[in-house]
Structures are given as C-alpha cells and as structure tokens.
Design a protein around this motif. Structure first.
Motif, PDB file in Angstrom:
ATOM      1  N   LYS A 265      36.780  43.296  51.112  1.00  0.00           N
ATOM      2  CA  LYS A 265      37.069  44.276  50.924  1.00  0.00           C
ATOM      3  C   LYS A 265      37.520  46.365  50.348  1.00  0.00           C
ATOM      4  O   LYS A 265      37.169  46.265  49.794  1.00  0.00           O
ATOM      5  N   GLU A 268      35.757  45.196  46.973  1.00  0.00           N
ATOM      6  CA  GLU A 268      34.925  46.397  47.116  1.00  0.00           C
ATOM      7  C   GLU A 268      34.998  47.840  47.220  1.00  0.00           C
ATOM      8  O   GLU A 268      34.392  48.384  45.848  1.00  0.00           O
ATOM      9  N   HIS A 269      36.194  48.378  47.386  1.00  0.00           N
ATOM     10  CA  HIS A 269      36.283  49.523  47.723  1.00  0.00           C
ATOM     11  C   HIS A 269      36.714  49.766  46.495  1.00  0.00           C
ATOM     12  O   HIS A 269      36.696  51.337  45.984  1.00  0.00           O
ATOM     13  N   LYS A 270      37.731  49.386  45.752  1.00  0.00           N
ATOM     14  CA  LYS A 270      37.790  49.750  44.323  1.00  0.00           C
ATOM     15  C   LYS A 270      37.253  49.521  43.265  1.00  0.00           C
ATOM     16  O   LYS A 270      36.977  50.771  42.888  1.00  0.00           O
ATOM     17  N   ARG A 271      35.883  48.848  43.752  1.00  0.00           N
ATOM     18  CA  ARG A 271      35.030  49.244  43.072  1.00  0.00           C
ATOM     19  C   ARG A 271      34.235  50.101  42.543  1.00  0.00           C
ATOM     20  O   ARG A 271      33.402  50.684  42.394  1.00  0.00           O
ATOM     21  N   GLU A 272      34.049  50.671  44.148  1.00  0.00           N
ATOM     22  CA  GLU A 272      33.295  51.568  44.714  1.00  0.00           C
ATOM     23  C   GLU A 272      34.051  52.773  44.398  1.00  0.00           C
ATOM     24  O   GLU A 272      33.182  53.892  43.673  1.00  0.00           O
ATOM     25  N   VAL A 273      35.465  52.843  44.146  1.00  0.00           N
ATOM     26  CA  VAL A 273      36.179  53.904  43.992  1.00  0.00           C
ATOM     27  C   VAL A 273      36.205  54.688  42.725  1.00  0.00           C
ATOM     28  O   VAL A 273      37.481  55.358  41.365  1.00  0.00           O
ATOM     29  N   LYS A 274      36.911  53.122  41.503  1.00  0.00           N
ATOM     30  CA  LYS A 274      36.992  52.991  39.933  1.00  0.00           C
ATOM     31  C   LYS A 274      35.694  53.602  39.465  1.00  0.00           C
ATOM     32  O   LYS A 274      34.847  53.565  39.975  1.00  0.00           O
ATOM     33  N   LYS A 276      32.524  52.185  37.087  1.00  0.00           N
ATOM     34  CA  LYS A 276      31.800  51.610  37.126  1.00  0.00           C
ATOM     35  C   LYS A 276      31.613  50.395  36.217  1.00  0.00           C
ATOM     36  O   LYS A 276      30.704  51.924  35.029  1.00  0.00           O
ATOM     37  N   ASP A 281      32.521  44.599  37.149  1.00  0.00           N
ATOM     38  CA  ASP A 281      31.854  44.235  38.229  1.00  0.00           C
ATOM     39  C   ASP A 281      31.655  41.907  37.425  1.00  0.00           C
ATOM     40  O   ASP A 281      31.787  41.407  38.063  1.00  0.00           O
TER      41      ASP A 281
END
Length: 745
Positions: A265, A268-274, A276, A281
């Motif tokens: 989790k 995934e949160h870091k990928r949403e915030v930072k 893209k 990825d």
C-alpha cells in the motif's frame, strides 16, 4: 604524417596509429613509456597530483601493451602493486580505471586469469563503492565461468580454491563474539581485521559458483564447510544457509539485517503522489516481483542442498564439530543461529546416519511449549533420528514431549504438535516408544479437534504397520492381527531391511510396453529431454558418446500383471480387477534389457498410481486406501521438488499438522472478489433499465416518494408543511381537487 601531432594530448590518435603499425611508431611509444614512468613516480608520492594525466597514460599503455611485450613486462605488476599497496589513498576514479585496465590486459592475453584474480580477491573486502564491488564480483565470476566453459580448468580451479581457503583460514584464530547484540554495541570489534569480510566473500563466491554449476566438487564443499566454524557469526550463517538450501543472496558486508517486508500500500501511495514515470513504474514492479518470490519461497520452504551434504569429507567429524560449536557458544548465539546449526546437524546426521548422542540430551531443554520457534526445533530433532539411532537415547526426549505438550492443560495446537513430533521420531526409530506411553497417546484419537485426532490416529496407524505387538488387541486392526497370528514379527533394532530384488512397479511398465507393442513407442525417443543429465564437460563423462539402447533378446515375456500385497482386500482376497494376478512375487527382466530413463520412472509412478486408484474403486479396503494416499503424497512431493531431487524431509508443517485456514490477507480477498465478479455485469442499479422499454433512470420525485418517512422528517418540504397557515392549506387542497377532477374527466 606530421610528428608534431603526436603529443601527449593526442594519445588516442597515437594509440590508433600504433595498432595499425606498431613497428613504425615504436620510438613514439617509448617516449610515452618514459613519460609514464616519471609520472608514476610522482603519483606514488602524491596521488592527488597528476591524477588525470596518469589515468590517461595507464589507459594508453594498456591498449598497446601487447605490441611491446618486452618493454611493458613490468606494467601489470605496477598496477597490481599500486592497487594492493595504496588502495586506500587512491582517488575513486583512479581505482576504477586501474581495475578496468587490469581486466583489459587479461582480455588481451597480457596477464593470466590467475594473476588477475590474485589481485581482485583482496580488493573485495576493501572496496567501499557498491558499483566497483559489483564490477569486481562480476569479473571474478565471469572469468572463472569462462575458463571452465569447454573443459574443466583444474589448474585454475585448484589455485583459486587455495586462495579461498586462505581467505577463510586467516581469520579462524579469532574469538567468537556471537550475535546477541554485542556486535551492535561494539561495531569495531568484529572489524578489527579484514578476516571477517574476507572470509565472507570467499563463502559468497563459492556459493555463487556452485549455484551456477561451475564448481560441483568436494573441494568447493570443503571451503563452505570450513566457513561453518569461522569465528565471525555472519560467515557461519552464510555457510549454514548453503547446506540448508536457502536462496539468500549474501552480498558480503552489504547485507546487514534489512527488513525484507514490503509495504504494498505504501508503494502504491507513493506512485500516486509522486510524478508518474515509466522508470518509477518499472522499479515498483521489480520490487513487488522480488517480494512475491521471497514470500512464496518462505511459504513453500527450501529443499536442503543434499548433493553438498553428500560430498562432505568425514561427516562424523563435521557433525561432532557442529555440536561442539553449538554447546560451547550456546549463551553467545541467538536462538535463530542456534536453530540453523541444529537444522544442519540434523540433516547431516540423517543423511550419513551419524551417531551424535549428546545432541538429544542437549535438545531436551528446548522441548517446552513456551519455547520460541519450537516447531523448527521439533522438526530438527525428528530429522536427526535414523534407523541406527539407539532407542535409549530417544526415550527421554519422547517422555519430555509427552509431558510438556500432550496433556489436557494445553491448547489443541500444542497437543497436535507434540503428537506429530513423537510420530516423526518413532517413524524413524519405532523402538524408542514405551508401550504404556503409546497406549495413553493414542487415546487422543477420539478428540474433537481435527489436528489432534489426525495426529493420534497417525501414530496409531504407524504402530499398526511397524510394531502392532505394542498395541492392545482391540487397537491393532484386522491386518495387523492376522500378521501377528501368522508369526510376523518386527525386525529388532540394528537389523537391516531385506535387500531389494526388483524395482517396485517395473512389472507394470513391462505390461504397459507389451500392451503398446514390443517396439519402443515413438514418444520415448526423447525420454531424456527436459531432465538433468551429467555435464559433458565433467571428467567422468567427457569421453562418453551418449546413451546406448540395449536391444531386447527377443525372449518371451510373461503375460501377467503386477499385483502388490498392499492392494489386497481386508478379507484376504484380491480386488476384482486383479483376481487373475496370482504371481505377485514375479521379478521383471525389463531392467536387464533396457536402460530406464527418467521418463520411464515417471511413467512407473503414474502406472502405480492408476493401479492403486483402481484397487480403491473396486473395494480394496483400508490397505489400498493407505497405499493410494502414500503414492499421492509422494507424487506431490516430487512435483514440488523437481525431478531427481531427494525425497521430502521433516518440515515445520509436518509438526504443526492440519490447521484451520488462516485469514486471507488483503491481496487474497481482492483476488477472491475479482473472481466472483467474472461474467457479471458492472455493479449498479438496474432499476429503470430492465423493467422499461427504453432504458432510463428514475426521477428525483420517484425517489423521494419511496423514501422512508424518517429520512424526510427533517427536509425543507416537510418542515414547510408544518408551518403552513390555514389559508395556505385551503389553497393546496383546492388545487389538489381541481387536478383530480381534470384527471377524472
């Protein structure tokens, strides 16, 4: 060509000209060589001065050294002495450049592989740069692998193995500090010398070469075996993991105790915030994939490295030294490290049938239900037992297990673990059980808990097969009672089993081949494809010309089918499908006329499984069911371990027994939800879409009409009605009557 262009700043151009015509430009090279000698002396005094120019000259000489072997005969020794003598004072870019040029000289044939490795091995524990350390490690492994690619380079292997032995032996005289927090309190104690890191790298490189299949001899095993007794605990741990089959990638001094748990989790949160990015990825997918593999490996367990254990020199001395290490430093080692030593000692004892009787006395203090990691300890204790272990040494352990684990004052999981541990010990040495204790233990077969009931019944079934005389008459079962009536007695302690006269199930294969014709089926032409074969580069098989098919002598085959004693019905008769098989003791001649391939053995296992299934379906009784269960378990174990592996061993799951299904984690729940939605329309309200001719949603008025009264009590419309005057109510009532009259007409 203008000679003025051939200046120091034009070294690449001069290098190109020398490669084309080395004889014509010999004088120019000698000028640069003299210049290199003067710069080298200055650089040795002050490495910070002339560093860039010195690096360029070293690269130039390395590129053209093979054209002037007499003049540059001392050049490789210059680089090696500079690296080994002044490594700590050299700038990082100079270190990397010197190592790269030394590798280039080896690739050009100027230096040998042994001279290169003799320089690179001491640099591994001294290198602080991760990129340079990875380059050195990759160079060492690639060079040794390439040298052994076509044929075994015994001269190089012996020299390198001698260096690795020396790297381990140099630190063997140190004091054992243990791993119970003392190293963290005094981080400089273990690093007082480079012997710990040096030995660690020796073990890591040997493990890597073994894993790649480059080294598979007893000397490689001896290197790691010596690491098991190194005073530095991390070297011991890496060596123990090698024999236990754990796939832990030890990175030398890099792999401090890191937490290998991955928070999905959080990633995934870091990928949403930072921001893209494709690289981000890719990194996240790589981390998740590695974490998934590690999780699966931990859940499935690891198979011990049985080939390495079999190649141990003097296993009895090795086992005794392991026990001495365990007993002497019991207070200094952590529990996890002690369990590692106990597991390896158990594997070696079982595989070589050693006699280390003091180990069973030592293990008694750990046989308590409150002991941490007690399933692993019980598995190691059971694994260490074999047919030649004296029963008197095991009886106290069984009594202690029964006293601590098997009584009404503990939970059912504890009782099941104790019974399973006793069963696994008695499976290997049945004479260690006492008759009175056995009678008490099998009474738990009436327990309401599934795990306890299965464990007690497993113990009862074991003694029905191996020694029914220890059971009461009503508990022996029909088959065991009939065997005792016929005078069948278990073999006493120390008696070996009767030698095998035939391969079990080969009669079924013979009948199968006869049914499909005398000739070999076309599918058997590639019986060896997909199976591990002996390496063609090994010494024993280098002159082999492949497998030779031995033709049959054309003799008549007996037209009978296989029949086993275990498939008989409980009433003494054969199943209906095997009534005609009266020659259960027939010895097949197929193994003497045909070389059985791994595919043949796989087919034998399938045929035995089919025969056992038919016997159960035709009413073969409990004996046939047990036979089928054992064959299915063996097939499952073979599928999990792969072809040619050693049979299963005692694991923690065998001790814990069947348990209730654990609560699913987040990923498993989401996967289950996704499987339930397959083939279903997208969730949402279908009202107004199925019941109407034209798909449409309901209006707000329709929705408000169907709302519960308590949901609209506080709405604006309801509050407004309560505050209406008498005149407003008369107007609303008149409007309602008018609308009703219009609708009626």
């Amino acid at each position: 060509m203008v000679r003025g262009l051939l200046r120091t700043s034009n070294l690449p151009h001069l290098q190109n000209l020398i490669k084309r015509d080395p004889v014509s430009y010999r004088e120019e090279f000698l000028q640069q060589w003299n210049h290199y000698e003067s710069i080298r002396q200055i650089f040795q005094i002050n490495p910070a001065e002339q560093a860039t120019h010195f690096r360029e000259l070293v690269t130039f000489v390395s590129q053209v050294a093979k054209f002037y072997p007499a003049e540059t005969s001392d050049f490789p020794s210059h680089l090696s002495s500079l690296l080994l003598g002044s490594y700590g004072s050299l700038p990082p870019d100079i270190r990397h450049s010197l190592i790269q040029n030394l590798v280039m000289l080896k690739n050009k044939g100027v230096v040998t592989s042994f001279e290169l490795l003799k320089t690179l091995f001491p640099l591994l524990p001294r290198t602080t740069s991760s990129s340079l350390r990875a380059f050195i490690r990759r160079t060492i492994l690639t060079d040794i692998k390439t040298a052994n690619q076509r044929t075994r380079n015994h001269k190089l292997n012996r020299a390198v193995q001698a260096m690795l032995f020396g790297m381990i032996e140099r630190g063997m005289s140190g004091a054992v500090l243990g791993d119970k927090g003392k190293l963290r309190n005094n981080p400089g104690a273990e690093r007082s010398s480079d012997s710990g890191d040096e030995a660690m790298w020796a073990v890591v490189l040997t493990k890597e070469l073994w894993k790649k299949g480059v080294w598979d001899d007893a000397k490689s095993v001896a290197i790691v075996a010596s690491g098991c007794f190194h005073p530095v605990t991390k070297v011991q741990s890496a060596s123990l993991h090698f024999f236990l089959g754990d796939d832990e990638e030890s990175e030398g001094s890099e792999d401090e105790s890191e937490d290998d748990t991955v928070d999905v989790k959080s990633l995934e949160h870091k990928r949403e915030v930072k921001k893209k990015t494709r690289s981000g990825d890719k990194k996240m997918r790589k981390v998740l994939k590695a974490a998934s593999k590690k999780r699966k490996r931990k859940g499935a367990g690891n198979t011990p490295n049985f080939p390495a254990i079999q190649l141990l020199h003097d296993p009895q001395s090795f086992g005794e030294k392991l026990y001495d290490l365990l007993q002497k430093y019991d207070a200094r080692f952590s529990l996890d490290h002690r369990i590692l030593v106990m597991q390896l000692l158990a594997r070696v004892t079982a595989l070589h049938q050693l006699t280390v009787l003091s180990f069973y006395t030592y293990a008694l203090k750990y046989l308590t239900r409150h002991q941490l990691r007690v399933p692993a300890i019980l598995a190691a204790l059971a694994q260490s037992v074999h047919a030649l272990t004296p029963p008197d040494a095991l009886t106290p352990a069984i009594r202690k297990l029964a006293h601590e684990f098997v009584h009404p004052g503990v939970g059912p999981e504890v009782v099941a673990a104790g019974l399973n541990a006793i069963r696994e010990i008695c499976r290997r040495q049945p004479w260690a059980m006492e008759e009175d204790l056995l009678g008490d233990l099998i009474t738990y077969g009436k327990s309401r808990d599934k795990g306890v009931m299965s464990a007690a019944r497993g113990l009862l079934q074991l003694y029905r097969e191996v020694n029914p005389g220890m059971l009461k008459r009503r508990e022996r079962g029909k088959a065991a009672s009939m065997g005792l009536a016929q005078g069948t007695q278990p073999a006493p302690f120390g008696y070996a089993e009767k030698p095998a006269v035939d391969i079990e199930g080969v009669v079924l294969l013979e009948d199968h081949l006869r049914t499909h014709g005398e000739d070999k089926p076309p599918s058997d032409e590639n019986d060896w494809e997909g199976w591990e074969l002996e390496s063609a580069s090994s010494d024993d098989s280098s002159d082999s010309g492949g497998w030779i098919d031995v033709e049959s002598d054309g003799g008549d085959h007996l037209s009978v089918s296989d029949s086993e004693d275990e498939d008989k019905k409980s009433d003494g008769k054969l199943p209906p499908n095997e009534e005609s098989s009266t020659d259960a003791n027939r010895t097949s001649t197929l193994a003497t006329t045909k070389i059985l391939t791994p595919a043949d053995f796989a087919l034998i296992n399938d045929l035995r499984l089919q025969a056992a299934t038919k016997a159960v379906e035709s009413g073969g009784g409990s004996a046939a069911k047990r036979k089928l269960a054992s064959l299915e378990a063996a097939k499952k174990a073979a599928d999990s371990s792969g072809p040619g592996d050693t049979p299963t061993f005692v694991s923690e799951n065998d001790i814990l027994g069947p348990r209730k299904k654990a609560k699913a984690d987040y990923e498993e729940r989401m996967a289950s939800i996704a499987r339930g939605r397959e083939g279903r329309e997208k969730f949402g309200s279908l009202k107004g879409k199925r019941k109407k001719e034209t798909a449409s949603s309901s209006t707000n008025r329709e929705k408000a009409r169907n709302k519960p009264i308590m949901m609209i009590m506080g709405s604006k419309g309801v509050r407004g009605k309560k505050k209406q005057s008498l005149r407003e109510k008369q107007k609303r009532l008149r409007a309602h009557i008018d609308r009703a009259k219009k609708g009626h007409h």
